[in-house]
Design a protein around this motif. Structure first.
Motif, PDB file in Angstrom:
ATOM      1  N   ILE A 293      35.882 102.811  43.948  1.00  0.00           N
ATOM      2  CA  ILE A 293      35.195 102.695  42.654  1.00  0.00           C
ATOM      3  C   ILE A 293      35.186 104.045  41.935  1.00  0.00           C
ATOM      4  N   ILE A 294      34.902 105.113  42.686  1.00  0.00           N
ATOM      5  CA  ILE A 294      34.856 106.452  42.074  1.00  0.00           C
ATOM      6  C   ILE A 294      36.241 106.839  41.533  1.00  0.00           C
ATOM      7  N   ARG A 295      37.286 106.472  42.260  1.00  0.00           N
ATOM      8  CA  ARG A 295      38.655 106.808  41.805  1.00  0.00           C
ATOM      9  C   ARG A 295      39.093 105.930  40.626  1.00  0.00           C
ATOM     10  N   GLY A 296      38.336 104.865  40.406  1.00  0.00           N
ATOM     11  CA  GLY A 296      38.686 103.973  39.306  1.00  0.00           C
ATOM     12  C   GLY A 296      39.730 102.935  39.677  1.00  0.00           C
ATOM     13  N   SER A 297      40.052 102.834  40.958  1.00  0.00           N
ATOM     14  CA  SER A 297      41.066 101.850  41.349  1.00  0.00           C
ATOM     15  C   SER A 297      40.442 100.471  41.580  1.00  0.00           C
ATOM     16  N   LEU A 298      39.123 100.426  41.650  1.00  0.00           N
ATOM     17  CA  LEU A 298      38.431  99.145  41.823  1.00  0.00           C
ATOM     18  C   LEU A 298      37.367  99.001  40.746  1.00  0.00           C
ATOM     19  N   ASP A 299      37.422  97.905  40.027  1.00  0.00           N
ATOM     20  CA  ASP A 299      36.415  97.619  38.999  1.00  0.00           C
ATOM     21  C   ASP A 299      35.612  96.401  39.455  1.00  0.00           C
ATOM     22  N   MET A 300      34.344  96.613  39.688  1.00  0.00           N
ATOM     23  CA  MET A 300      33.509  95.508  40.173  1.00  0.00           C
ATOM     24  C   MET A 300      33.035  94.630  39.008  1.00  0.00           C
ATOM     25  N   GLY A 301      33.334  95.018  37.789  1.00  0.00           N
ATOM     26  CA  GLY A 301      32.959  94.221  36.621  1.00  0.00           C
ATOM     27  C   GLY A 301      31.459  94.000  36.506  1.00  0.00           C
ATOM     28  N   GLY A 302      30.696  95.002  36.877  1.00  0.00           N
ATOM     29  CA  GLY A 302      29.238  94.900  36.773  1.00  0.00           C
ATOM     30  C   GLY A 302      28.577  94.223  37.957  1.00  0.00           C
ATOM     31  N   GLU A 303      29.408  93.714  38.868  1.00  0.00           N
ATOM     32  CA  GLU A 303      28.841  93.022  40.039  1.00  0.00           C
ATOM     33  C   GLU A 303      28.446  94.057  41.106  1.00  0.00           C
ATOM     34  N   GLU A 304      27.341  93.793  41.795  1.00  0.00           N
ATOM     35  CA  GLU A 304      26.915  94.692  42.881  1.00  0.00           C
ATOM     36  C   GLU A 304      27.714  94.431  44.151  1.00  0.00           C
ATOM     37  N   VAL A 305      28.025  95.476  44.864  1.00  0.00           N
ATOM     38  CA  VAL A 305      28.620  95.312  46.197  1.00  0.00           C
ATOM     39  C   VAL A 305      27.550  94.733  47.125  1.00  0.00           C
TER      40      VAL A 305
END
Lengths: 372, 307
Positions: A293-305
C-alpha cells in the motif's frame, strides 16, 4: 588501576556498546529491487515463543521484501504511545502495533505514517470511530483467539473432563482476553462441565501459575483439567511440573496455546491434551500488505484490511512431529510464495489472493506446499 | 567544596554526553524540534513525580505505591472526564493523591511499619481495584480532551510544579526539615521538629504530583486498562538516582535530580529506537549505561546510615 581510569573505562565501555548496536542496525541495508519501506513494529517482547517467532520471520523476509523493520517492545499503553513517537522520529513509513489507540492514530495522522493492528480486531467503538476518520488507518489482522479458547474446552470435554480450572493473564491483553472469553463461553454451553476455579491475576510469571495450580489441586481434589490462555514464558513447564510434584500427571489434562520445545514429551505423557500455535505468519502478511500500500502497488479502494488467520491445533500426539518439522523448524511460507501474493513483486495478484493464502493456513496446507 | 560542586554537575554532564552521543550516532536525528518535543512528552510524567518526590527522598523515604496510584488516578480521571468534566477530574485526582500520601505516610510513620512494605501493600490494593474496574474493556477518554496532550500545556504544568516545589524545598521550613530528617531523624526530633508530620507531608506532596501526572498520562494513553501505570515507581526511582539524588536523604537532595534523571532515561530509550537497535540487546545496554552513570555520579560518604 586508579579510580579515574576505572571511571573512564566505564564510560568508554558504554560508548563501545552504543557503537556496536548502531553497527548492527546499519547492517540492515536494502538489497531488494523495490522501493525501500521502513516499518516499525510495536510488540510486547521478543523472548517468548510468539515474539521470538515474529522476530525470526522478519529477519527472514525483510531484506528480500525491501523492508527495514524496527522492532520495539512495550507493555503499557503509555509505553506504546512513546514508542510510536520514537518510531515516527526514526522515519518509519508505517507502524504495526498490537494495541492501537486513538492518540496513536492521531500521532500517525499528524506525521503521515500508516497504522495497522495485529493480533486482534478493534473491539472498542470509540476507537474504531476515530480510526474510520483517518486516511492513514489501514486495518487489522487477527487469528481467532476466541475460537481457540472454545477449542481448548471442546477438546477437554471430549476427553471426558468435567471439572476445569482456568488460568490467564490479567485482563487488558486483547488476545488473551478473547481466549478467556472463548473458554468461559464454551464451558457455559456444557451443562455437565463446571469451572471450579479461575485465576486471572497473572502477570504471566511462570512461578505464579505453578503456585496457583498447587493451590487449586489442594482445594479441589475433583479437578480434572486446566485451560490456560498461553503457555509461553515458561508457563507450560511451570504448570505441568506443579502437577507432577503433586502426582497428578496424566490425571489433570491441560489445554493451552503456544507450541514450543518439549511439547512432544508432555503430549506423550498425557499431561498435555491440546495445544495450538503457529500463528506467527500473521504479522508477515500484514507487513507485506502495508509495504504494498505504501509503495502504491496496492489500492484498497477505501476498504480496510481485515485478515483472519488460524491457529494450528494439536490434540494428543497426532501432528506434533509434522508441526515441528514444517512450522517450528522451518518457515510456513517461503519467500517466493509470499512474493507471489505481494503486488510489489507480482502486479497480477490481489488482496484477495493474499487473504486466501493466509486464511487457508493449516498443517495440511503447509505440508502440501512444502512436502519433504 | 570544589569536589562537591563537580559532583553536583556530573549528572547534567552525563545527560549531555549521552544526548550528544546519540546525536552523533543518529546523524542528528534526535535534535529535531519534533523529537525534542517527543522527549519532553515522554519524560513529563517521570519529571513531574520526580520533582514532587524530592521531599520523600530528602528525608530518606521511598514510595513504591505510585505506579498503582497513577493507575488509579488514570481510572478516576477517565471516569470523571467522561461524566462530569475536566475540572472535577483534576480535583478528584489531587484529592486521591492526598489521601494516598496520608495513607502511606500515616501507616508507615505512625504505625511504625517500614515504608517500602506499606508502599508495596498499597500498590497491590490499587492494582486490585484497577483490575476489577477495567477487567471488561479499555475505558477511553472522549476526543474533546486531546488538547491536554500538548507539550505546551505540560510545560506550563511542569514549570509551575518545579517553581512551587523549588520554593517550598529551598525557602521554607518544609524543605529544611525534610533534609534534616534525612540527615538525622533523631536529632531533628530532639530539636523540636515534628518529624512524623513532615514525613507524612512529603508523601502527600508526592501523591499530588502523581495524581496530576495520572490525569495527563490517561489522556496521552487514550484511556485506561489494567496495566496503567505499571513500573512507574521504578522509572521515578531510577530517574532520581540517575539525577544524583542520594537515597539516604539529607542535604544533598535537589529538585533538579528528578528532571535530569527522567530526561536521561528517555533520551536513552528514544536514542535506541532512532538507531534501530536490536530490542533484545537494548535492556542490557540500558542497564550498563545506568550503572556506569551511577558509578560515576553517586556520592559516597563514609558512615552513611540508611533511614
Amino acid at each position: 588501576m586508579s579510580k579515574k581510569m576505572k571511571k573512564l573505562m566505564a564510560v568508554l565501555l558504554c560508548f563501545a556498546m552504543l557503537f556496536s548496536v548502531t553497527s548492527v542496525a546499519q547492517a540492515k541495508e536494502d538489497t531488494a529491487d523495490v522501493k525501500q519501506v521502513s516499518i516499525g513494529f510495536i510488540g510486547w517482547g521478543y523472548t517468548d515463543t510468539l515474539g521470538a517467532a515474529y522476530k525470526e520471520y522478519f529477519d527472514y523476509i525483510a531484506e528480500e521484501f525491501g523492508m527495514n523493520v524496527t522492532l520495539v517492545a512495550g507493555t503499557t499503553q503509555e509505553e506504546h504511545i512513546s514508542l510510536a513517537e520514537d518510531l515516527i522520529e526514526a522515519g518509519v513509513d508505517g507502524i504495526l502495533a498490537y494495541q492501537v489507540t486513538s492518540p496513536m492514530m492521531k500521532l500517525c495522522d499528524e506525521a503521515g505514517v500508516y497504522l495497522m493492528q495485529f493480533g486482534s480486531p478493534i473491539t472498542d467503538e470509540d476507537i474504531q470511530a476515530n480510526l474510520d476518520g483517518s486516511d492513514y488507518w489501514l486495518g487489522t489482522s487477527s487469528v481467532d483467539d476466541y475460537k481457540s479458547g472454545q477449542n481448548m474446552v471442546e477438546a477437554l470435554y471430549e476427553d471426558g473432563c468435567r471439572n476445569m480450572v482456568v488460568l490467564g493473564v490479567a485482563a487488558g491483553n486483547p488476545c488473551h482476553d478473547l481466549r478467556w472469553n472463548g473458554i468461559m463461553d464454551k464451558a457455559a454451553e456444557y451443562d455437565d462441565m463446571t469451572v471450579i476455579g479461575e485465576y486471572r491475576g497473572g502477570t504471566a510469571a511462570a512461578q505464579e501459575y505453578s503456585d496457583q495450580v498447587q493451590n487449586f489441586v489442594a482445594m479441589y481434589p475433583e479437578m480434572d483439567s486446566i485451560a490456560m490462555t498461553g503457555a509461553s514464558s515458561g508457563n507450560l513447564d511451570a504448570v505441568l511440573s506443579a502437577l507432577d510434584t503433586v502426582g497428578m500427571t496424566g490425571t489433570v489434562k491441560l489445554a493451552t496455546l503456544d507450541v514450543q520445545e518439549g511439547t512432544d514429551t508432555y503430549l506423550e505423557e498425557g499431561s498435555l491434551l491440546f495445544i495450538g500455535g503457529g500463528q506467527h505468519p500473521e504479522v508477515i502478511f500484514l507487513a507485506i500488505l502495508m509495504a504494498d500500500i505504501i509503495r502504491g502497488s496496492l489500492d484498497m479502494g477505501g476498504e480496510e484490511v481485515s485478515l483472519v488467520g488460524q491457529f494450528i491445533n494439536i490434540v494428543g500426539t497426532d501432528g506434533y512431529e509434522e508441526f515441528k518439522k514444517y512450522i517450528m523448524d522451518d518457515f510456513p511460507y517461503y519467500i517466493e510464495e509470499l512474493k507471489a501474493v505481494s503486488t510489489s513483486f507480482n502486479p497480477d495478484t490481489s488482496y484477495q489472493e493474499l487473504y486466501d493464502l493466509w486464511n487457508s493456513y493449516s498443517l495440511d496446507d503447509v505440508e502440501t506446499r512444502h512436502a519433504k | 567544596m570544589k569536589t562537591e560542586k563537580v559532583r553536583n554537575f556530573l549528572p547534567l554532564a552525563g545527560l549531555l554526553i549521552v544526548f550528544i552521543a546519540f546525536a552523533v550516532l543518529s546523524g542528528g536525528r534526535n535534535l529535531t524540534s519534533s523529537n525534542l518535543q517527543s522527549i519532553f512528552n515522554q519524560s513529563f510524567f517521570i519529571m513531574l513525580a520526580g520533582i514532587c518526590a524530592t521531599f520523600v527522598y530528602a528525608h530518606g523515604g521511598i514510595d513504591l505505591s505510585i505506579g498503582g496510584l497513577e493507575g488509579i488516578c488514570m481510572l478516576i480521571a477517565v471516569v470523571s472526564m467522561r461524566n462530569i468534566g475536566f475540572v472535577p477530574a483534576l480535583i478528584l485526582v489531587i484529592l486521591t493523591g492526598i489521601v494516598s500520601g496520608i495513607l502511606i505516610g500515616g501507616i508507615s510513620v505512625y504505625g511504625n511499619i517500614p515504608v517500602f512494605i506499606t508502599g508495596l501493600s498499597l500498590q497491590y490494593i490499587y492494582r486490585g481495584i484497577l483490575k476489577v474496574a477495567t477487567s471488561k474493556a479499555l475505558i477511553t477518554v472522549p476526543n474533546q480532551y486531546t488538547w491536554l496532550d500538548s507539550w505546551g500545556v505540560k510545560a506550563v504544568v511542569l514549570v509551575a510544579a518545579a517553581a512551587v516545589v523549588g520554593y517550598l524545598f529551598k525557602y521554607t521550613k518544609i524543605g529544611r526539615y525534610e533534609k534534616a530528617i534525612g540527615g538525622n531523624a533523631t536529632a531533628t526530633t530532639l530539636c523540636g521538629v515534628n518529624a512524623k508530620k513532615y514525613s507524612v507531608l512529603a508523601y502527600v506532596i508526592l501523591g499530588i504530583g502523581v495524581g496530576i501526572a495520572g490525569l495527563f498520562a490517561m489522556v496521552r494513553a487514550g484511556g485506561v486498562n489494567p496495566q496503567a501505570g505499571a513500573a512507574y515507581e521504578m522509572d521515578v526511582l531510577i530517574a532520581v538516582v540517575l539525577g544524583g539524588m542520594p537515597l539516604t536523604g539529607g542535604a544533598a537532595a535537589r529538585v533538579r535530580c528528578g528532571i535530569i534523571g527522567a530526561l536521561l532515561i528517555v533520551v536513552i530509550e528514544n536514542g535506541f529506537v532512532l538507531l534501530g537497535a536490536d530490542p533484545n540487546l537494548v535492556d542490557g545496554i540500558k542497564g550498563i549505561i545506568f550503572i556506569a552513570t551511577v558509578f560515576v555520579t553517586i556520592a559516597r560518604r563514609k558512615g552513611q546510615v540508611v533511614n
